[in-house]
Design an enzyme around this catalytic site. Sequence first.
Site, short mmCIF file in Angstrom:
data_model
loop_
_atom_site.label_atom_id
_atom_site.label_comp_id
_atom_site.label_asym_id
_atom_site.label_seq_id
_atom_site.Cartn_x
_atom_site.Cartn_y
_atom_site.Cartn_z
N LYS A 1 -44.62 -34.19 30.71
CA LYS A 1 -45.99 -34.31 30.23
C LYS A 1 -46.42 -32.93 29.78
CE LYS A 1 -50.82 -34.80 31.54
NZ LYS A 1 -51.80 -34.81 32.65
N SER B 1 -54.36 -33.78 37.64
CA SER B 1 -55.49 -32.84 37.63
C SER B 1 -56.83 -33.56 37.72
CB SER B 1 -55.44 -31.99 36.36
OG SER B 1 -54.21 -31.29 36.27
N ASN B 2 -56.95 -34.71 37.05
CA ASN B 2 -58.22 -35.44 37.06
C ASN B 2 -58.48 -36.16 38.38
OD1 ASN B 2 -59.47 -35.25 34.23
ND2 ASN B 2 -57.31 -35.64 33.83
N GLY C 1 -50.17 -34.84 26.68
CA GLY C 1 -51.06 -34.72 27.83
C GLY C 1 -52.52 -34.87 27.50
N SER D 1 -49.48 -30.80 28.21
CA SER D 1 -50.92 -30.83 27.96
C SER D 1 -51.40 -29.66 27.12
CB SER D 1 -51.68 -30.85 29.29
OG SER D 1 -51.39 -32.01 30.02
#
Length: 324
Positions: A193, A74-75, A219, A195
């Site tokens: 993972k 996502s980042n 996450g 989050s």
Amino acid sequence: MFAHRSFSLLCRRSAVTSWRSQSHTAGKRLDISGIYPPIATPFTEPEDVDYQKLDDNIRKYGRLPFRGLVVQGSNGEYPYLTAEERVEVVKRVKQALPKDKLVMAGSGCESTRATIQMSQRMADAGADCVLVVTPCFYRGRMDSRALINHYSKVADSCSVPVVLYSVPANTGLDLPVDAVIQLSKHPNIVGLKDSGGDITRIALMVQKTRSQDFQVLAGSAGFLMAAYAVGAVGGVCALANVLGQQVCELAQLCVSGRWDEAKELQYRLIEPNTAVTRGFGVPALKLAMDWFGYHGGICRSPLQPLSKADLEALRGKFSSNGWL
């Protein structure tokens, strides 16, 4: 005291001597324990991928005790990149990263067919495993049956191990616990993972998958200590892009059972972590990277820079906790 798995190294790979019993070409058991920054994608002013700055960042991260890097999470602004850009970024990271560190590549797409194709392209580009986010556009129909079918087909087809990825803040969808339990039995699905930050949920998934060769990663750095306490084996933490050594130190304290020291460090990471994730998002993460000697820079549109007020608020979260 919580039961806790012992590891010999801070964020690096432990020796793997067993083989995962499976019929897939991925074959080998992969230990994903440790800390991973989900790296950002630098852009030039015309918003092209800046591969030189990417290489610079990777070389700096390569000197830190990370287990590996998550690329095109996502980042990394992956929804705004073309398929070709996503694959090329993974290739460049693989070339620049020390060989003893893992490349976990985000390969999720909305359709199962596209995810299978992207996962194999990521494997061909050098990814050691793929991180597959939940498809979410038709989230009302993404029940356990649909998601088990989706992930099973991806894992059946992929030549590298698959890591499940639940990020409800972005998708509006939590990967159901019963689906995780079922998918943990798949021989080519090695972990998750998560989050969401629900520690009860993380603990339940750890408990229910203990009989499988399956690992859970937090996450976020905001609940990293709590996740370790209930049996998670590491984290994919946005804040590690900025405070990588400190996030790895927190992991070491948890692994060593030094909970009082871990608690004090965890306190100091909570506000900066929130600021670069749910608070102000990727633009804040990239700005903080600039402050700490990395290449963050601009985001690809439509993401916009922080306002002056948000910038000062971000600075305050770091300075009030002793990081600036």
